[in-house]
Scaffold this motif. Structure first.
Motif, PDB file in Angstrom:
ATOM      1  N   ASN A 145       0.866  -1.282   0.097  1.00 10.42           N
ATOM      2  CA  ASN A 145       0.033  -0.031   0.113  1.00 10.42           C
ATOM      3  C   ASN A 145       0.862   1.461  -0.166  1.00 10.42           C
ATOM      4  OD1 ASN A 145      -2.659  -1.488   0.149  1.00 10.42           O
ATOM      5  ND2 ASN A 145      -2.026  -2.049   2.204  1.00 10.42           N
ATOM      6  N   ALA A 146       1.973   1.249  -0.678  1.00  8.46           N
ATOM      7  CA  ALA A 146       2.887   2.511  -0.726  1.00  8.46           C
ATOM      8  C   ALA A 146       2.311   3.324  -1.648  1.00  8.46           C
ATOM      9  CB  ALA A 146       4.174   1.957  -1.415  1.00  8.46           C
ATOM     10  N   LEU A 147       2.199   4.786  -1.154  1.00  6.76           N
ATOM     11  CA  LEU A 147       1.646   5.764  -1.868  1.00  6.76           C
ATOM     12  C   LEU A 147       2.370   6.604  -2.933  1.00  6.76           C
ATOM     13  CD1 LEU A 147       0.284   7.693   1.340  1.00  6.76           C
ATOM     14  CD2 LEU A 147      -0.884   5.806   0.047  1.00  6.76           C
TER      15      LEU A 147
ATOM     16  N   LYS B 224     -17.160  14.228   3.651  1.00  6.40           N
ATOM     17  CA  LYS B 224     -17.664  15.454   4.338  1.00  6.40           C
ATOM     18  C   LYS B 224     -19.120  15.837   4.383  1.00  6.40           C
ATOM     19  CE  LYS B 224     -13.515  18.258   4.013  1.00  6.40           C
ATOM     20  NZ  LYS B 224     -12.959  19.613   3.520  1.00  6.40           N
ATOM     21  N   GLY B 225     -19.567  15.566   3.288  1.00  4.71           N
ATOM     22  CA  GLY B 225     -21.125  15.647   2.980  1.00  4.71           C
ATOM     23  C   GLY B 225     -21.918  14.529   3.280  1.00  4.71           C
ATOM     24  N   ALA B 226     -21.465  13.373   3.579  1.00  7.05           N
ATOM     25  CA  ALA B 226     -22.193  12.050   3.465  1.00  7.05           C
ATOM     26  C   ALA B 226     -23.375  12.320   4.530  1.00  7.05           C
ATOM     27  CB  ALA B 226     -21.319  10.775   3.653  1.00  7.05           C
ATOM     28  N   ASN B 227     -24.530  11.945   3.900  1.00  8.66           N
ATOM     29  CA  ASN B 227     -25.690  11.901   4.957  1.00  8.66           C
ATOM     30  C   ASN B 227     -25.491  10.640   5.878  1.00  8.66           C
ATOM     31  OD1 ASN B 227     -28.132  13.131   6.028  1.00  8.66           O
ATOM     32  ND2 ASN B 227     -29.232  11.363   4.690  1.00  8.66           N
ATOM     33  N   GLY B 228     -25.876  10.660   7.117  1.00  7.74           N
ATOM     34  CA  GLY B 228     -25.943   9.677   8.005  1.00  7.74           C
ATOM     35  C   GLY B 228     -24.880   9.207   8.513  1.00  7.74           C
ATOM     36  N   LEU B 229     -23.587   9.918   7.947  1.00  6.34           N
ATOM     37  CA  LEU B 229     -22.435   9.103   8.342  1.00  6.34           C
ATOM     38  C   LEU B 229     -22.028   9.245   9.702  1.00  6.34           C
ATOM     39  CD1 LEU B 229     -19.716   7.700   7.178  1.00  6.34           C
ATOM     40  CD2 LEU B 229     -18.930  10.196   6.586  1.00  6.34           C
ATOM     41  N   ARG B 230     -21.464   8.437  10.560  1.00  6.69           N
ATOM     42  CA  ARG B 230     -21.187   8.399  11.855  1.00  6.69           C
ATOM     43  C   ARG B 230     -19.523   8.373  12.323  1.00  6.69           C
ATOM     44  NH1 ARG B 230     -25.239  10.599  11.424  1.00  6.69           N
ATOM     45  NH2 ARG B 230     -27.385  10.141  12.645  1.00  6.69           N
ATOM     46  N   ALA B 231     -19.005   7.522  11.392  1.00  6.96           N
ATOM     47  CA  ALA B 231     -17.528   7.153  11.811  1.00  6.96           C
ATOM     48  C   ALA B 231     -16.955   6.739  10.158  1.00  6.96           C
ATOM     49  CB  ALA B 231     -17.369   6.140  12.748  1.00  6.96           C
ATOM     50  N   VAL B 232     -15.527   6.864  10.230  1.00  8.55           N
ATOM     51  CA  VAL B 232     -14.654   6.447   9.130  1.00  8.55           C
ATOM     52  C   VAL B 232     -13.657   5.513   9.528  1.00  8.55           C
ATOM     53  CG1 VAL B 232     -13.214   7.154   7.112  1.00  8.55           C
ATOM     54  CG2 VAL B 232     -15.393   8.404   7.737  1.00  8.55           C
ATOM     55  N   ILE B 233     -13.280   4.576   8.693  1.00 11.52           N
ATOM     56  CA  ILE B 233     -12.214   3.649   9.402  1.00 11.52           C
ATOM     57  C   ILE B 233     -11.120   3.606   7.931  1.00 11.52           C
ATOM     58  CG2 ILE B 233     -11.395   1.343   9.613  1.00 11.52           C
ATOM     59  CD1 ILE B 233     -14.135   0.939  11.069  1.00 11.52           C
ATOM     60  N   LEU B 234      -9.830   3.900   8.279  1.00 12.12           N
ATOM     61  CA  LEU B 234      -8.883   3.992   7.407  1.00 12.12           C
ATOM     62  C   LEU B 234      -8.187   2.612   7.432  1.00 12.12           C
ATOM     63  CD1 LEU B 234      -7.184   7.220   7.676  1.00 12.12           C
ATOM     64  CD2 LEU B 234      -9.107   6.580   5.790  1.00 12.12           C
ATOM     65  N   HIS B 235      -7.930   1.661   6.573  1.00 11.98           N
ATOM     66  CA  HIS B 235      -7.076   0.326   6.600  1.00 11.98           C
ATOM     67  C   HIS B 235      -6.370  -0.096   5.486  1.00 11.98           C
ATOM     68  CE1 HIS B 235     -10.360  -2.369   5.354  1.00 11.98           C
ATOM     69  NE2 HIS B 235     -10.867  -1.437   5.502  1.00 11.98           N
ATOM     70  N   GLY B 236      -5.622  -1.181   5.482  1.00  7.01           N
ATOM     71  CA  GLY B 236      -4.908  -1.610   4.321  1.00  7.01           C
ATOM     72  C   GLY B 236      -5.086  -3.073   3.803  1.00  7.01           C
ATOM     73  N   ALA B 237      -5.077  -3.282   2.851  1.00 10.34           N
ATOM     74  CA  ALA B 237      -5.149  -4.514   2.184  1.00 10.34           C
ATOM     75  C   ALA B 237      -3.833  -5.415   2.311  1.00 10.34           C
ATOM     76  CB  ALA B 237      -5.938  -4.705   0.780  1.00 10.34           C
ATOM     77  N   GLY B 238      -4.137  -6.484   2.503  1.00 10.48           N
ATOM     78  CA  GLY B 238      -2.792  -7.329   2.319  1.00 10.48           C
ATOM     79  C   GLY B 238      -1.820  -7.292   3.680  1.00 10.48           C
ATOM     80  N   ALA B 239      -0.410  -7.442   3.557  1.00 11.48           N
ATOM     81  CA  ALA B 239       0.429  -7.648   4.820  1.00 11.48           C
ATOM     82  C   ALA B 239       0.712  -6.246   5.630  1.00 11.48           C
ATOM     83  CB  ALA B 239       1.724  -8.088   4.246  1.00 11.48           C
ATOM     84  N   ALA B 240       0.178  -5.285   5.158  1.00  4.63           N
ATOM     85  CA  ALA B 240       0.361  -3.605   5.851  1.00  4.63           C
ATOM     86  C   ALA B 240      -0.428  -2.854   5.737  1.00  4.63           C
ATOM     87  CB  ALA B 240       1.959  -3.361   5.238  1.00  4.63           C
ATOM     88  N   PHE B 241      -0.395  -1.840   6.670  1.00  8.59           N
ATOM     89  CA  PHE B 241      -1.208  -0.626   6.399  1.00  8.59           C
ATOM     90  C   PHE B 241      -0.777   0.150   5.382  1.00  8.59           C
ATOM     91  CE2 PHE B 241      -2.039   3.945   7.683  1.00  8.59           C
ATOM     92  CZ  PHE B 241      -3.340   3.796   7.510  1.00  8.59           C
ATOM     93  N   CYS B 242       0.319   0.803   5.592  1.00  2.00           N
ATOM     94  CA  CYS B 242       0.864   1.413   4.315  1.00  2.00           C
ATOM     95  C   CYS B 242       2.659   1.506   4.741  1.00  2.00           C
ATOM     96  CB  CYS B 242       0.276   2.818   4.327  1.00  2.00           C
ATOM     97  SG  CYS B 242       1.174   3.926   3.060  1.00  2.00           S
ATOM     98  N   ALA B 243       3.378   1.193   3.683  1.00  3.42           N
ATOM     99  CA  ALA B 243       4.904   1.081   3.790  1.00  3.42           C
ATOM    100  C   ALA B 243       5.545   2.495   3.632  1.00  3.42           C
ATOM    101  CB  ALA B 243       5.481   0.049   2.919  1.00  3.42           C
ATOM    102  N   GLY B 244       4.766   3.426   3.384  1.00  2.00           N
ATOM    103  CA  GLY B 244       5.165   4.999   3.069  1.00  2.00           C
ATOM    104  C   GLY B 244       5.254   5.190   1.626  1.00  2.00           C
TER     105      GLY B 244
END
Length: 265
Positions: free
Chosen positions: A25-27, A43-63
């Motif tokens: 998940n390198a950027l 930002k304007g999503a109706n009914g939104l209460r929380a957001v989760i950031l995560h990464g697929a595979g073996a890492a969140f993000c290698a940089g």
């Protein structure tokens, strides 16, 4: 939207997934832009209460994807212009993927596993909460590439840790094991399954008035480093806006009637 970044909405919770597992998940610059756009779109999503950031595979993000260094070197004048172009006090193209999450009116939770290095660490710091696997590793790694962290870290790190410790991490690019990162204040908690724990936390936020989520987040973001006078004034202003509002009245009525609240917004 870049196909390597996906947004999934399940009721009141949105999950933003870095989906480039072959590169941990390198950027690259396209993913920088996609992250900023994802935050703007929520930002304007109706009914939104929380957001989760995560990464697929073996890492969140290698940089940052190291191939971007060559690409940037070939367009150095334009890269520097993009860094310096924004109006003073506003985020540039490289800072927006991180700073945009503070602008959402809902909590943002980063679920970390594998590594969160460099740009990945700064992205995690842009969330309101960081839940990491016990074997996760984290590093402010830019010094390894002859750089300093420049993705909004001036707005995130000072609220979490002491100045001397921040200097050490920035100057040495030292890799932290998750327990040490927790002790330093960089993580909210550890969990064997950080994504499951993040979803459980998001579910708890989903039961809270959206007005409280928005005002409570602003209360901390806007006042945490203010002196008493301005801080107390902002605290009172936010509270005055909530008192006797429809959702505040609904919270009181639901509590008195021992039933789940039905919030609007």
């Amino acid at each position: 939207m870049d196909p390597r970044l996906t947004i999934t909405r399940t009721g009141p919770v949105a999950e933003v997934l870095l989906n480039r597992p072959d590169k941990r998940n390198a950027l690259d610059l396209d993913l920088f832009d996609a992250l900023a756009a994802a935050g703007e779109s929520l930002k304007g999503a109706n009914g939104l209460r929380a957001v989760i950031l995560h990464g697929a595979g073996a890492a969140f993000c290698a940089g940052i994807d190291t191939s971007e260094f060559l690409r940037m070197a070939q367009n150095l004048a334009s890269v520097k212009a993009e860094m310096l172009a924004p109006t003073p006090g506003t985020a540039n193209r490289f800072q927006r993927p991180v700073t945009v999450w503070a602008e959402l009116g809902v909590p943002v939770i980063a679920a970390l596993h594998g590594v969160a290095f460099g740009a990945g660490m700064q992205l995690a710091l842009g969330a309101d909460f960081r839940i990491a696997a016990p074997d996760a590793r984290l590093s402010i790694m830019e010094a390894r590439w002859g750089l300093i962290p420049d993705m909004g870290i001036t707005q995130t790190l000072p609220r979490l840790m002491r100045m001397d410790l921040a200097k050490e991490l920035i100057l040495t690019a030292r890799v932290l094991e998750a327990p040490e990162a927790l002790d330093l204040g960089l993580l909210t908690r550890l969990a064997d399954d950080p994504l499951a724990e993040a979803r459980a936390m998001a579910a708890r936020f989903a039961q809270v008035s959206p007005d409280v989520l928005r005002a409570g987040k602003r209360l901390v973001e806007e006042t945490w480093t203010l002196p008493p006078g301005p801080g107390l004034t902002r605290e009172a202003t936010l509270q005055a806006d909530l008192i006797a509002s429809p959702n505040q009245i609904e919270a009181v009525m639901a509590g008195m009637q021992n039933r789940p609240p039905q919030f609007k917004g």
